[in-house]
Scaffold this motif. Structure first.
Motif, PDB file in Angstrom:
ATOM      1  N   GLY A  30      51.151  34.383  43.179  1.00 54.47           N
ATOM      2  CA  GLY A  30      51.391  35.093  44.434  1.00 54.47           C
ATOM      3  C   GLY A  30      50.288  36.043  44.859  1.00 54.47           C
ATOM      4  N   TYR A  31      49.115  35.985  44.199  1.00 60.62           N
ATOM      5  CA  TYR A  31      48.011  36.863  44.563  1.00 60.62           C
ATOM      6  C   TYR A  31      47.075  36.183  45.558  1.00 60.62           C
ATOM      7  CZ  TYR A  31      49.476  39.132  40.190  1.00 60.62           C
ATOM      8  OH  TYR A  31      50.207  39.731  39.202  1.00 60.62           O
ATOM      9  N   ASP A  32      46.403  36.989  46.368  1.00 57.82           N
ATOM     10  CA  ASP A  32      45.269  36.505  47.152  1.00 57.82           C
ATOM     11  C   ASP A  32      44.049  36.554  46.241  1.00 57.82           C
ATOM     12  OD1 ASP A  32      46.640  36.068  49.501  1.00 57.82           O
ATOM     13  OD2 ASP A  32      46.262  38.073  50.288  1.00 57.82           O
ATOM     14  N   VAL A  33      43.285  35.493  46.188  1.00 55.94           N
ATOM     15  CA  VAL A  33      42.179  35.426  45.227  1.00 55.94           C
ATOM     16  C   VAL A  33      40.869  35.099  45.940  1.00 55.94           C
ATOM     17  CG1 VAL A  33      41.316  34.364  43.102  1.00 55.94           C
ATOM     18  CG2 VAL A  33      43.789  34.619  43.454  1.00 55.94           C
ATOM     19  N   VAL A  34      39.850  35.873  45.619  1.00 59.08           N
ATOM     20  CA  VAL A  34      38.489  35.645  46.098  1.00 59.08           C
ATOM     21  C   VAL A  34      37.624  35.382  44.873  1.00 59.08           C
ATOM     22  CG1 VAL A  34      36.560  36.605  47.395  1.00 59.08           C
ATOM     23  CG2 VAL A  34      38.902  37.261  47.984  1.00 59.08           C
ATOM     24  N   THR A  35      36.713  34.415  44.958  1.00 55.72           N
ATOM     25  CA  THR A  35      35.835  34.118  43.824  1.00 55.72           C
ATOM     26  C   THR A  35      34.369  34.337  44.194  1.00 55.72           C
ATOM     27  OG1 THR A  35      35.719  31.768  44.399  1.00 55.72           O
ATOM     28  CG2 THR A  35      37.428  32.430  42.826  1.00 55.72           C
ATOM     29  N   ALA A  36      33.582  34.681  43.194  1.00 54.72           N
ATOM     30  CA  ALA A  36      32.138  34.801  43.346  1.00 54.72           C
ATOM     31  C   ALA A  36      31.510  34.315  42.055  1.00 54.72           C
ATOM     32  CB  ALA A  36      31.736  36.242  43.636  1.00 54.72           C
ATOM     33  N   TYR A  37      30.406  33.589  42.171  1.00 55.78           N
ATOM     34  CA  TYR A  37      29.767  32.993  41.000  1.00 55.78           C
ATOM     35  C   TYR A  37      28.600  33.823  40.473  1.00 55.78           C
ATOM     36  CZ  TYR A  37      32.504  29.071  42.749  1.00 55.78           C
ATOM     37  OH  TYR A  37      33.540  28.274  43.215  1.00 55.78           O
ATOM     38  N   SER A  38      28.426  35.003  41.015  1.00 57.67           N
ATOM     39  CA  SER A  38      27.407  35.937  40.515  1.00 57.67           C
ATOM     40  C   SER A  38      27.765  37.327  40.998  1.00 57.67           C
ATOM     41  CB  SER A  38      26.008  35.564  41.025  1.00 57.67           C
ATOM     42  OG  SER A  38      25.912  35.794  42.425  1.00 57.67           O
ATOM     43  N   ALA A  39      27.205  38.325  40.323  1.00 61.01           N
ATOM     44  CA  ALA A  39      27.439  39.712  40.740  1.00 61.01           C
ATOM     45  C   ALA A  39      26.809  39.966  42.104  1.00 61.01           C
ATOM     46  CB  ALA A  39      26.868  40.664  39.694  1.00 61.01           C
ATOM     47  N   GLU A  40      25.657  39.324  42.342  1.00 60.60           N
ATOM     48  CA  GLU A  40      24.997  39.496  43.631  1.00 60.60           C
ATOM     49  C   GLU A  40      25.871  38.972  44.764  1.00 60.60           C
ATOM     50  OE1 GLU A  40      21.762  39.193  40.503  1.00 60.60           O
ATOM     51  OE2 GLU A  40      23.667  38.214  40.919  1.00 60.60           O
ATOM     52  N   GLU A  41      26.499  37.815  44.544  1.00 60.48           N
ATOM     53  CA  GLU A  41      27.394  37.247  45.548  1.00 60.48           C
ATOM     54  C   GLU A  41      28.608  38.155  45.759  1.00 60.48           C
ATOM     55  OE1 GLU A  41      30.211  33.275  46.192  1.00 60.48           O
ATOM     56  OE2 GLU A  41      28.648  33.265  44.637  1.00 60.48           O
ATOM     57  N   ALA A  42      29.110  38.724  44.693  1.00 58.88           N
ATOM     58  CA  ALA A  42      30.272  39.613  44.797  1.00 58.88           C
ATOM     59  C   ALA A  42      29.945  40.873  45.593  1.00 58.88           C
ATOM     60  CB  ALA A  42      30.761  39.983  43.398  1.00 58.88           C
ATOM     61  N   LEU A  43      28.737  41.399  45.421  1.00 55.43           N
ATOM     62  CA  LEU A  43      28.349  42.610  46.127  1.00 55.43           C
ATOM     63  C   LEU A  43      28.253  42.403  47.633  1.00 55.43           C
ATOM     64  CD1 LEU A  43      25.657  44.166  43.757  1.00 55.43           C
ATOM     65  CD2 LEU A  43      27.879  45.132  44.356  1.00 55.43           C
ATOM     66  N   ALA A  44      28.098  41.163  48.049  1.00 50.80           N
ATOM     67  CA  ALA A  44      28.004  40.870  49.482  1.00 50.80           C
ATOM     68  C   ALA A  44      29.379  40.803  50.152  1.00 50.80           C
ATOM     69  CB  ALA A  44      27.260  39.549  49.692  1.00 50.80           C
ATOM     70  N   LEU A  45      30.442  40.842  49.353  1.00 59.13           N
ATOM     71  CA  LEU A  45      31.803  40.754  49.887  1.00 59.13           C
ATOM     72  C   LEU A  45      32.297  42.117  50.348  1.00 59.13           C
ATOM     73  CD1 LEU A  45      33.341  38.503  47.069  1.00 59.13           C
ATOM     74  CD2 LEU A  45      32.567  37.758  49.334  1.00 59.13           C
ATOM     75  N   LYS A  46      33.388  42.123  51.115  1.00 54.90           N
ATOM     76  CA  LYS A  46      34.042  43.361  51.522  1.00 54.90           C
ATOM     77  C   LYS A  46      34.917  43.835  50.362  1.00 54.90           C
ATOM     78  CE  LYS A  46      36.970  45.447  55.076  1.00 54.90           C
ATOM     79  NZ  LYS A  46      37.839  45.201  56.248  1.00 54.90           N
ATOM     80  N   LEU A  47      34.367  44.679  49.525  1.00 54.17           N
ATOM     81  CA  LEU A  47      35.035  45.056  48.280  1.00 54.17           C
ATOM     82  C   LEU A  47      36.147  46.082  48.482  1.00 54.17           C
ATOM     83  CD1 LEU A  47      31.873  45.240  45.998  1.00 54.17           C
ATOM     84  CD2 LEU A  47      33.592  43.423  46.078  1.00 54.17           C
ATOM     85  N   THR A  48      36.161  46.769  49.599  1.00 53.56           N
ATOM     86  CA  THR A  48      37.196  47.782  49.826  1.00 53.56           C
ATOM     87  C   THR A  48      38.582  47.168  49.980  1.00 53.56           C
ATOM     88  OG1 THR A  48      36.645  47.752  52.193  1.00 53.56           O
ATOM     89  CG2 THR A  48      35.647  49.497  50.826  1.00 53.56           C
ATOM     90  N   ASP A  49      38.657  45.837  50.195  1.00 50.10           N
ATOM     91  CA  ASP A  49      39.951  45.156  50.296  1.00 50.10           C
ATOM     92  C   ASP A  49      40.449  44.639  48.953  1.00 50.10           C
ATOM     93  OD1 ASP A  49      40.129  45.595  52.973  1.00 50.10           O
ATOM     94  OD2 ASP A  49      39.423  43.612  53.580  1.00 50.10           O
ATOM     95  N   ILE A  50      39.649  44.834  47.895  1.00 52.03           N
ATOM     96  CA  ILE A  50      39.976  44.271  46.589  1.00 52.03           C
ATOM     97  C   ILE A  50      40.856  45.248  45.794  1.00 52.03           C
ATOM     98  CG2 ILE A  50      39.014  43.462  44.403  1.00 52.03           C
ATOM     99  CD1 ILE A  50      38.511  41.604  46.798  1.00 52.03           C
ATOM    100  N   ASP A  51      41.909  44.709  45.158  1.00 44.65           N
ATOM    101  CA  ASP A  51      42.820  45.525  44.356  1.00 44.65           C
ATOM    102  C   ASP A  51      42.541  45.440  42.861  1.00 44.65           C
ATOM    103  OD1 ASP A  51      44.525  46.375  46.585  1.00 44.65           O
ATOM    104  OD2 ASP A  51      45.094  44.275  46.693  1.00 44.65           O
ATOM    105  N   LEU A  52      41.789  44.416  42.430  1.00 46.56           N
ATOM    106  CA  LEU A  52      41.480  44.230  41.008  1.00 46.56           C
ATOM    107  C   LEU A  52      40.310  43.270  40.891  1.00 46.56           C
ATOM    108  CD1 LEU A  52      42.188  44.394  37.910  1.00 46.56           C
ATOM    109  CD2 LEU A  52      43.714  42.453  38.302  1.00 46.56           C
TER     110      LEU A  52
END
Length: 234
Positions: A30-52
């Motif tokens: 029941g979670y919304d899930v976002v994936t990234a295959y590198s830390a650099e890719e993750a940093l480009a995401l809107k992280l303020t919407d992430i809960d974990l």
């Protein structure tokens, strides 16, 4: 929490198959899930919407440790809980991860069921803004010019904000709420780490040592009673 009231989880791992397995199972939960295959890719995401964040360590040029440090030093993301999932399974790596402010550390290879249980446990601990304060009924605790706001989880000295990690804040809140008392390691662990599976004795010492430095002159009020525990005197 994300707008649809479902927890949004970011999985960061350079093994795409692991990302997809976790995404599939977390979505089933029941979670919304976002994936990234590198830390650099993750940093480009809107992280303020992430809960974990579920985070691998050994990745490309920017490691999971480096990514976690960036999250914890940015005010807008410092509150986001982190679970490390890594093939680095020696004690020193676990201590390093937990000392950086991670909420849990899972060694690879892991079972999906274990990850799901750890995710539920971390979200239970970190998603309760209305959490009852066990030892203090006030929303703000003050000692001279030291101020701890329990509702918005902020700490000030002389009206200047002091950046504390989640664990450091919880320890300070507990000690201030019990000013003049010595609390055992077990009491601190039960209040601050609650249901966590991995908690090392040294982790408490490291968090308190780090917090003392941040609190400057007020750090001297945090005392150690060898063989008994810690307290806030004054």
């Amino acid at each position: 929490m994300s707008d649809n009231n479902r927890h949004r989880i970011l999985v960061v791992d350079d093994e795409e198959s692991l990302c997809e397995i976790l995404k599939f199972n977390l979505t089933k939960e029941g979670y919304d899930v976002v994936t990234a295959y590198s830390a650099e890719e993750a940093l480009a995401l809107k992280l303020t919407d992430i809960d974990l964040v579920i985070l691998d360590i050994m990745m490309g040029e920017l490691s999971g440790f480096s990514f976690a440090k960036i999250l914890k030093t940015r005010e807008e993301t410092s509150h986001i809980p982190i679970i490390f999932c890594s093939a680095l399974d020696n004690e020193s790596d676990k201590i390093k991860g937990l000392d950086m402010g991670a909420d849990d550390y899972i060694s690879k290879p892991y079972s999906v069921a274990e990850v799901m249980a750890r995710v539920r446990s971390v979200l239970r601990r970190t998603s309760r803004p209305e959490r009852e304060v066990e030892h203090n009924s006030e929303s703000i605790i003050r000692f001279n010019t030291l101020e701890v706001n329990i509702l918005n989880k902020r700490c000030f000295i002389d009206n200047q904000e002091i950046q504390l990690t989640r664990k450091e804040f919880d320890i300070l809140e507990l000690l201030l709420s019990n000013r003049g008392k010595i609390l055992s390691r077990e009491q601190i662990m039960k209040h601050v780490w609650r249901e966590e599976v991995i908690v090392l004795d040294r982790t408490i010492d490291v968090n308190i040592t780090r917090m003392r430095k941040k609190l400057k002159e007020y750090g001297n009020h945090i005392i150690t009673r060898t063989g008994y525990g810690y307290g806030f005197e004054g």
